[in-house]
Design an enzyme around this catalytic site. Structure first.
Site, PDB file in Angstrom:
ATOM      1  N   GLN A  19       0.828  -1.714   0.141  1.00  0.00           N
ATOM      2  CA  GLN A  19       0.173   0.236  -0.056  1.00  0.00           C
ATOM      3  C   GLN A  19       0.937   1.199   0.171  1.00  0.00           C
ATOM      4  O   GLN A  19       1.807   1.872   1.155  1.00  0.00           O
ATOM      5  CB  GLN A  19      -0.979  -0.102   1.045  1.00  0.00           C
ATOM      6  CG  GLN A  19      -1.913   1.160   1.663  1.00  0.00           C
ATOM      7  CD  GLN A  19      -2.700   0.823   2.675  1.00  0.00           C
ATOM      8  OE1 GLN A  19      -2.736  -0.056   3.061  1.00  0.00           O
ATOM      9  NE2 GLN A  19      -4.055   1.506   2.167  1.00  0.00           N
ATOM     10  N   VAL A  70       0.200   4.407  -0.294  1.00  0.00           N
ATOM     11  CA  VAL A  70      -0.261   5.263  -0.345  1.00  0.00           C
ATOM     12  C   VAL A  70      -1.220   4.426   1.277  1.00  0.00           C
ATOM     13  O   VAL A  70      -1.988   4.466   0.765  1.00  0.00           O
ATOM     14  CB  VAL A  70      -0.718   6.575  -0.608  1.00  0.00           C
ATOM     15  CG1 VAL A  70      -1.305   7.350   0.175  1.00  0.00           C
ATOM     16  CG2 VAL A  70       0.276   7.003  -1.594  1.00  0.00           C
ATOM     17  N   HIS A  94      -7.522   2.529  -0.318  1.00  0.00           N
ATOM     18  CA  HIS A  94      -8.252   3.033  -1.621  1.00  0.00           C
ATOM     19  C   HIS A  94      -8.166   1.486  -2.302  1.00  0.00           C
ATOM     20  O   HIS A  94      -7.332   0.795  -2.572  1.00  0.00           O
ATOM     21  CB  HIS A  94      -7.219   3.910  -2.549  1.00  0.00           C
ATOM     22  CG  HIS A  94      -5.306   3.430  -2.369  1.00  0.00           C
ATOM     23  ND1 HIS A  94      -4.581   3.228  -1.479  1.00  0.00           N
ATOM     24  CD2 HIS A  94      -5.003   2.419  -3.650  1.00  0.00           C
ATOM     25  CE1 HIS A  94      -3.673   2.579  -1.303  1.00  0.00           C
ATOM     26  NE2 HIS A  94      -3.593   2.519  -3.360  1.00  0.00           N
ATOM     27  N   HIS A 132      -8.192   0.175  -6.557  1.00  0.00           N
ATOM     28  CA  HIS A 132      -7.961   0.530  -7.987  1.00  0.00           C
ATOM     29  C   HIS A 132      -8.631  -0.158  -8.858  1.00  0.00           C
ATOM     30  O   HIS A 132      -9.357  -1.546  -8.736  1.00  0.00           O
ATOM     31  CB  HIS A 132      -6.856  -0.456  -8.310  1.00  0.00           C
ATOM     32  CG  HIS A 132      -5.346  -0.138  -7.264  1.00  0.00           C
ATOM     33  ND1 HIS A 132      -3.998   1.106  -7.473  1.00  0.00           N
ATOM     34  CD2 HIS A 132      -4.884  -0.265  -5.893  1.00  0.00           C
ATOM     35  CE1 HIS A 132      -3.096   1.228  -6.783  1.00  0.00           C
ATOM     36  NE2 HIS A 132      -3.565   0.594  -5.880  1.00  0.00           N
TER      37      HIS A 132
END
Length: 140
Positions: free
Chosen positions: A91, A93, A97, A99
């Site tokens: 990960q 960041v 999130h 994708h």
């Protein structure tokens, strides 16, 4: 959260090629896409893993991911999409999130090897974002 690039995107203080947004999440182009049109969906709230996502937000968040998958396919003429979430490991960041990667038969993506590419220019990235955004709007 101070210093989180995705929180900056959500707040509008970090530039991004936004595709769409809901009350709970923002979708924007990955700056290092696997394939052009690779979208990231990040919750507005700073959360690190999918386990941190409140149950009340799950329906909106994942229906948004679902609609974006259709928009990526429709807007780019992709044969399908690859949808993935990394939790902590890989990960890049530390903000949850998802994708949404456009796929075509024979595109060379194998297993979990994620080669990265670049947009030729900001104009090209903006054009990809606009195509996906238009397809998303047509779906909603």
């Amino acid at each position: 959260m101070t210093g989180c690039v995705f929180c900056g995107v959500v707040a509008g203080s970090v530039p991004a090629f936004e595709v769409a947004a809901t009350a709970s999440a923002v979708a924007f182009l990955d700056t290092r896409p696997v394939f052009k049109g690779h979208v990231l969906v990040a919750p507005r709230e700073h959360l690190v893993t999918v386990a941190d996502l409140p149950a009340a937000v799950l329906p909106d968040y994942f229906s948004f991911v679902q609609r974006l998958s259709g928009a990526v396919e429709g807007g780019l003429g992709a044969g399908g999409t690859f949808i993935a979430i990394n939790n902590k490991v890989s990960q890049s960041v530390p903000h949850l999130h998802t994708h949404v990667v456009p796929r075509t038969k024979g595109d060379g993506l194998r297993g979990f090897f994620w080669p990265r590419t670049k947009y030729a220019s900001d104009e090209e990235a903006a054009e990809y974002a606009a195509r996906i955004a238009a397809a998303y709007t047509a779906l909603t």
